[in-house]
Design a protein around this motif. Structure first.
Motif, mmCIF file in Angstrom:
data_model
loop_
_atom_site.group_PDB
_atom_site.id
_atom_site.type_symbol
_atom_site.label_atom_id
_atom_site.label_comp_id
_atom_site.label_asym_id
_atom_site.label_seq_id
_atom_site.Cartn_x
_atom_site.Cartn_y
_atom_site.Cartn_z
ATOM 1 N N ALA A 189 43.040 40.836 31.844
ATOM 2 C CA ALA A 189 41.582 40.981 31.831
ATOM 3 C C ALA A 189 40.813 39.706 32.179
ATOM 4 C CB ALA A 189 41.126 41.519 30.480
ATOM 5 N N PRO A 190 41.220 38.513 31.693
ATOM 6 C CA PRO A 190 40.459 37.304 32.062
ATOM 7 C C PRO A 190 40.362 37.091 33.563
ATOM 8 C CG PRO A 190 41.910 36.847 30.210
ATOM 9 C CD PRO A 190 42.275 38.213 30.708
ATOM 10 N N ALA A 191 41.436 37.371 34.294
ATOM 11 C CA ALA A 191 41.405 37.216 35.752
ATOM 12 C C ALA A 191 40.443 38.213 36.371
ATOM 13 C CB ALA A 191 42.810 37.396 36.320
ATOM 14 N N MET A 192 40.399 39.419 35.816
ATOM 15 C CA MET A 192 39.471 40.422 36.310
ATOM 16 C C MET A 192 38.026 39.971 36.099
ATOM 17 S SD MET A 192 38.601 44.129 34.743
ATOM 18 C CE MET A 192 37.744 43.202 33.460
ATOM 19 N N LEU A 193 37.722 39.441 34.907
ATOM 20 C CA LEU A 193 36.367 38.976 34.615
ATOM 21 C C LEU A 193 35.979 37.808 35.520
ATOM 22 C CD1 LEU A 193 36.474 39.147 30.700
ATOM 23 C CD2 LEU A 193 35.345 40.740 32.273
ATOM 24 N N ALA A 194 36.934 36.932 35.789
ATOM 25 C CA ALA A 194 36.665 35.813 36.696
ATOM 26 C C ALA A 194 36.368 36.325 38.097
ATOM 27 C CB ALA A 194 37.856 34.853 36.710
ATOM 28 N N GLY A 195 37.120 37.343 38.531
ATOM 29 C CA GLY A 195 36.884 37.925 39.844
ATOM 30 C C GLY A 195 35.512 38.565 39.948
ATOM 31 N N ILE A 196 35.092 39.251 38.891
ATOM 32 C CA ILE A 196 33.757 39.863 38.877
ATOM 33 C C ILE A 196 32.683 38.777 38.985
ATOM 34 C CG2 ILE A 196 32.098 41.080 37.418
ATOM 35 C CD1 ILE A 196 34.417 42.764 36.362
ATOM 36 N N ALA A 197 32.860 37.673 38.256
ATOM 37 C CA ALA A 197 31.887 36.588 38.286
ATOM 38 C C ALA A 197 31.779 35.985 39.684
ATOM 39 C CB ALA A 197 32.277 35.516 37.277
ATOM 40 N N VAL A 198 32.915 35.776 40.325
ATOM 41 C CA VAL A 198 32.908 35.224 41.683
ATOM 42 C C VAL A 198 32.293 36.220 42.658
ATOM 43 C CG1 VAL A 198 34.386 34.509 43.604
ATOM 44 C CG2 VAL A 198 34.861 33.689 41.297
ATOM 45 N N ALA A 199 32.610 37.500 42.492
ATOM 46 C CA ALA A 199 32.067 38.531 43.374
ATOM 47 C C ALA A 199 30.544 38.572 43.300
ATOM 48 C CB ALA A 199 32.651 39.893 43.008
ATOM 49 N N ARG A 200 29.993 38.367 42.114
ATOM 50 C CA ARG A 200 28.533 38.370 41.959
ATOM 51 C C ARG A 200 27.906 37.219 42.733
ATOM 52 N NH1 ARG A 200 26.818 38.745 35.815
ATOM 53 N NH2 ARG A 200 24.788 38.955 36.835
ATOM 54 N N ARG A 201 28.603 36.101 42.804
ATOM 55 C CA ARG A 201 28.077 34.955 43.556
ATOM 56 C C ARG A 201 28.187 35.180 45.065
ATOM 57 N NH1 ARG A 201 27.017 30.364 40.773
ATOM 58 N NH2 ARG A 201 27.632 30.300 38.573
ATOM 59 N N LEU A 202 29.224 35.896 45.479
ATOM 60 C CA LEU A 202 29.392 36.175 46.899
ATOM 61 C C LEU A 202 28.327 37.124 47.417
ATOM 62 C CD1 LEU A 202 33.274 36.639 47.169
ATOM 63 C CD2 LEU A 202 31.919 34.739 48.057
ATOM 64 N N GLY A 203 27.878 38.029 46.518
ATOM 65 C CA GLY A 203 26.881 39.010 46.928
ATOM 66 C C GLY A 203 27.413 39.870 48.050
ATOM 67 N N ARG A 204 26.621 40.100 49.081
ATOM 68 C CA ARG A 204 27.049 40.928 50.213
ATOM 69 C C ARG A 204 27.634 40.078 51.345
ATOM 70 N NH1 ARG A 204 27.770 44.048 46.905
ATOM 71 N NH2 ARG A 204 26.116 45.259 45.972
ATOM 72 N N ARG A 205 27.968 38.810 51.065
ATOM 73 C CA ARG A 205 28.558 37.956 52.090
ATOM 74 C C ARG A 205 30.064 38.134 52.158
ATOM 75 N NH1 ARG A 205 25.262 34.600 49.251
ATOM 76 N NH2 ARG A 205 27.007 33.475 48.314
ATOM 77 N N PHE A 206 30.578 39.082 51.380
ATOM 78 C CA PHE A 206 32.024 39.292 51.345
ATOM 79 C C PHE A 206 32.537 39.634 52.738
ATOM 80 C CE2 PHE A 206 35.819 41.918 50.478
ATOM 81 C CZ PHE A 206 36.532 40.986 49.728
ATOM 82 N N ASP A 207 33.597 38.973 53.164
ATOM 83 C CA ASP A 207 34.132 39.128 54.505
ATOM 84 C C ASP A 207 35.090 40.318 54.553
ATOM 85 O OD1 ASP A 207 35.764 36.819 56.841
ATOM 86 O OD2 ASP A 207 35.103 38.884 57.062
ATOM 87 N N ARG A 208 34.723 41.353 55.297
ATOM 88 C CA ARG A 208 35.552 42.555 55.351
ATOM 89 C C ARG A 208 36.730 42.417 56.317
ATOM 90 N NH1 ARG A 208 32.162 47.938 54.273
ATOM 91 N NH2 ARG A 208 30.557 47.100 52.902
ATOM 92 N N ARG A 209 36.858 41.267 56.966
ATOM 93 C CA ARG A 209 37.987 41.082 57.879
ATOM 94 C C ARG A 209 39.312 40.973 57.138
ATOM 95 N NH1 ARG A 209 35.819 36.152 61.389
ATOM 96 N NH2 ARG A 209 35.084 35.592 59.304
#
Length: 250
Positions: A204-224
Motif C-alpha cells: 500500500a505505501p508504494a500505491m499511495l506514493a504513486g497516487i501522490a506523484v500522479a497528482r503532480r503529473l496531472g494530464r502531462r502523463f506520457d502515453r507513449r
C-alpha cells in the motif's frame, strides 16, 4: 506460493514489488485504467501469491481515488448497466478457480488471460457503444478481473472513442465497483485469506506514493509507455503459460 513473511525476508523482492505497484498506480490515476495490466503480470512472475487478491485490493483503492477525484463526470447509469455483467463474470471466474488444477493450472489460466488482455489492448478494434456491448464486455471484464485482476481491456474497447473526460472517471468507477464484487467472489471461493491483507499492507505505501506523484503529473502523463507496457505484459504472459504447461506435463 510465498507468504508475507517470506516476502519481507527478501529485500530485493520487496523493492521490486514496491516499484511495480508505484508505477501501476501512476498509470491507473492518469488513465482511469491500467493498474492490473501494469502490475499483475510482473507480480505473478515474482510470486503468484501476489495475485489476484492483493493486486485487486490495491486496484480497488486506486480506482476509487480516480473515480472520486472526477466524480462529477462519472456516468453512473452506465456503471449500473454494467454491474449485472460484472457479477456474471465474477461468478464464472470464481467457479473456475474452485476447480483449478493446482498452482500450475492457475499459472496457465493466468497467463492465457493476460495474453488475451494484451491482444484486446493492442488490436484497436472498433466496437459500437450500446447496452448489449456494455453488458458483454463487463461480463468478460468480470471473468478476467477475477482470475487475474486485469479487467480493463474489455471495457477500454467500448470506451476508446468516448471523450476522455467522461470515459476515464466512468471506467474508474466501474472498476472500483467491480473489484468489490471480484474480491467477494474470491473470498467465497476460498482464494482470499488473512495473509492477503498483510501483502496489501506491505504494498500500500508504494500505491499511495504513486497516487501522490500522479497528482503532480496531472494530464502531462506520457502515453507513449503503452507499447512498452504491452510488450512486457506479453512476455510475462508467455513465461506464465510456459510454466503452466510445463507443470501440467505438456
Amino acid at each position: 506460493m510465498a507468504d508475507a513473511a517470506h516476502l519481507l525476508s527478501l529485500p530485493w523482492l520487496v523493492a521490486a514489488v514496491l516499484a511495480i505497484v508505484f508505477v501501476a498506480a501512476i498509470v491507473q490515476i492518469n488513465l482511469g485504467m491500467g493498474f492490473g495490466l501494469t502490475a499483475a503480470p510482473l507480480l505473478a512472475l515474482l510470486d503468484p501469491a501476489l495475485v489476484p487478491v492483493p493486486t485487486l485490493a490495491l486496484g480497488l483503492m486506486t480506482a476509487s481515488w480516480g473515480a472520486w477525484r472526477e466524480r462529477e463526470h462519472v456516468q453512473w447509469r452506465e456503471v449500473a448497466v454494467g454491474v449485472p455483467g460484472r457479477i456474471a463474470g465474477v461468478a464464472a471466474g470464481a467457479g473456475l478457480l474452485v476447480v483449478m488444477p493446482g498452482p500450475r493450472g492457475f499459472m496457465l489460466a493466468f497467463g492465457t488471460m493476460i495474453a488475451l488482455a494484451v491482444v484486446l489492448s493492442a488490436a484497436g478494434w472498433r466496437m459500437r457503444f450500446s447496452t448489449a456491448s456494455l453488458l458483454g464486455m463487463s461480463t468478460l471484464s468480470g471473468l478476467m478481473g477475477t482470475l487475474t485482476s486485469v479487467g480493463a481491456p474489455p471495457m477500454a474497447l467500448i470506451y476508446q472513442h468516448r471523450a476522455a473526460q467522461q470515459a476515464r472517471p466512468t471506467m474508474a468507477a466501474f472498476f472500483a465497483v467491480g473489484c468489490v464484487f471480484s474480491l467477494t467472489g474470491l473470498a467465497l471461493s476460498g482464494w482470499a485469506g488473512p495473509d492477503d491483507l498483510l501483502l496489501v499492507a506491505i504494498m500500500a505505501p508504494a500505491m499511495l506514493a504513486g497516487i501522490a506523484v500522479a497528482r503532480r503529473l496531472g494530464r502531462r502523463f506520457d502515453r507513449r509507455f503503452r507499447p512498452a507496457l504491452l510488450s512486457v505484459s506479453a512476455i510475462a504472459a508467455v513465461i506464465l503459460i510456459l510454466r503452466g504447461l510445463g507443470g501440467l506435463g505438456v
